[in-house]
Scaffold this active site. Structure first.
Site, short mmCIF file in Angstrom:
data_model
loop_
_atom_site.label_atom_id
_atom_site.label_comp_id
_atom_site.label_asym_id
_atom_site.label_seq_id
_atom_site.Cartn_x
_atom_site.Cartn_y
_atom_site.Cartn_z
N LYS A 50 0.81 0.27 8.27
CA LYS A 50 0.69 1.35 9.26
C LYS A 50 1.80 2.38 9.16
O LYS A 50 1.61 3.54 9.53
CB LYS A 50 0.63 0.75 10.67
N ASP A 84 -2.89 1.14 18.08
CA ASP A 84 -3.65 0.07 17.47
C ASP A 84 -4.98 -0.01 18.23
O ASP A 84 -5.09 0.52 19.34
CB ASP A 84 -2.86 -1.24 17.58
N THR A 120 -5.70 1.51 12.68
CA THR A 120 -6.23 0.16 12.78
C THR A 120 -6.38 -0.50 11.41
O THR A 120 -6.54 0.19 10.39
CB THR A 120 -7.61 0.19 13.48
N ASP A 151 -7.75 -3.14 18.36
CA ASP A 151 -8.00 -4.43 19.02
C ASP A 151 -6.78 -4.93 19.78
O ASP A 151 -5.67 -4.94 19.25
CB ASP A 151 -8.41 -5.47 17.97
N ASP A 163 -7.58 -13.95 13.35
CA ASP A 163 -7.90 -13.94 11.93
C ASP A 163 -6.62 -13.64 11.15
O ASP A 163 -5.57 -13.36 11.73
CB ASP A 163 -8.98 -12.88 11.63
N ASP A 215 0.08 -4.08 19.66
CA ASP A 215 0.33 -5.41 20.23
C ASP A 215 0.91 -6.39 19.22
O ASP A 215 1.22 -7.52 19.57
CB ASP A 215 -0.97 -6.00 20.79
#
Length: 379
Positions: free
Chosen positions: A284, A87, A123, A89, A276, A307
């Site tokens: 994914k 991932d 992502t 962020d 958000d 995460d």
């Protein structure tokens, strides 16, 4: 220790007989295990840093158990792994930030690529037709490659799957990025999605996202993309309460699964991104699966680090197609990469692992803060 030993045994038994194991009876629907998990060895390593077994009044926390399972999985990747997916962020870098040349994780990624391992960022960020946007997020990696004149054989092992599963990008000559044509890598499932059904689903998601945000009186902006719709705070410095984001994500999940006007056959991912909320077409699992087929990599040779493995996270579905490591921040990602590189056994990998800083770099804001805290505590 007894609990970890018992769990290790249950997993070993389950791998031999998935349908009739004790674990399958106690945990119906448990995700597949692609390797065994040496939990006792992982506990010994974790215990050498955190005296978890010596505590008398405080039991092990969920976070500690999670880390022990992660370490056990990392141990079993040696000699097996052909692709690591990440991932972006809160896994590779802080939310909304970019990879910088001074980040140790850049050195780790380069070492993985030089070791013959595919590295892919998977992502939710979707920038169709805009490879420069991804190049900006990975600028530290691309700059290091350019400085060192990294060979084509090495840089061609790096990919980025954007929008969960909707776009694929790679590094090209000159150390910039390009989009891979859909027909070269899309799976049969992805080719079956009709544009009109996608638009209907996103319109329904958009309407109900706005209604959910209005119900919570959130000051947010809305963004509709080609294959996603989401909301984020109007002011950059504002953090929306995590529980509120959870409620909005769960509202969308439930509604899009049950609404009579929701088109059938279009998978989606409604998730809490920690700052958000987004609804993406696909997920994914589909993205990683398509990349595995494109590169000829098996599920048992893939590990995904992310995460967001909760029910409202967008990493959880990767569990069905890859090994997984659940991190909470980029620092943990570094810790597990350090362990993995140490386990690889090559001198270059060991040297890279040993070069990882153990604290903030001298002169940084974090370092200055640490000095102030230490001074105030000792006075």
């Amino acid at each position: 220790r007894d609990a970890m030993s018992k769990t290790e045994h249950l997993i070993d038994e389950h791998m031999k007989n998935p349908n009739g194991s004790e674990l399958s009876r106690k945990c119906p629907g448990v995700a597949p295990f692609f390797t065994r998990l040496p939990l006792i060895r992982a506990l010994d390593f974790f215990g050498s840093r955190v005296s978890v077994e010596e505590r008398q009044y405080v039991p092990p926390t969920f976070s500690e158990v999670r880390q022990i399972f992660n370490i056990a999985q990392v141990y079993e990747m040696r000699g097996t792994i052909k692709m690591l997916t990440f991932d972006a962020d809160d896994t590779l870098y802080e939310h909304g930030m970019d990879l910088e040349t001074g980040d140790w994780i850049v050195e780790a990624l380069l070492q993985l690529l030089h070791s013959g391992i595919f590295v892919a960022v998977v992502t939710a960020a979707g920038y169709p037709g805009k490879p420069d946007r991804y190049a900006a997020r990975f600028k530290g990696l691309l700059q290091k490659m350019k400085e060192r004149q990294t060979s084509k054989e090495v840089y061609e092992r790096f990919y980025c799957v954007g929008g969960e599963c909707n776009y694929l990008f790679r590094i090209k000559e000159g150390y910039t990025m390009e989009q891979v044509p859909l027909e070269q890598w899309q799976s049969e499932l992805m080719r079956s999605w009709r544009t009109e059904d996608i638009d209907r689903l996103l319109t329904l998601a958009d309407e109900n996202l706005r209604a959910a945000c209005a119900r919570h009186r959130l000051d947010v902006q809305f963004l509709r993309k080609e294959r996603a719709v989401g909301c984020y705070p109007t002011q950059a410095g504002v953090r929306i309460a995590y529980e509120t984001l959870e409620d909005v994500a769960l509202t969308l999940q439930d509604l899009l699964q049950t609404h009579p006007e929701a088109p059938k056959g279009i998978p989606f991912c409604a998730f809490n991104g920690n700052r958000d909320v987004w609804v993406d077409i696909g997920d994914k699992r589909i993205g990683i699966e398509a990349l595995q087929q494109f590169l000829g990599v098996e599920q048992s040779q893939t590990c995904h680090l992310g995460d967001r493995f909760t029910s409202t996270g967008n990493d959880s579905r990767a569990r069905s197609v890859a090994m997984t490591v659940w991190v909470t921040n980029p620092l943990e990602t570094e810790q597990y990469l350090e362990i993995f590189l140490s386990e690889l056994g090559t001198e270059d990998a060991k040297a890279c692992a040993a070069s990882r800083p153990t604290g903030p770099r001298q002169g940084t804001v974090e370092w200055e803060k640490a000095q102030v805290v230490q001074k105030n505590t000792a006075s």
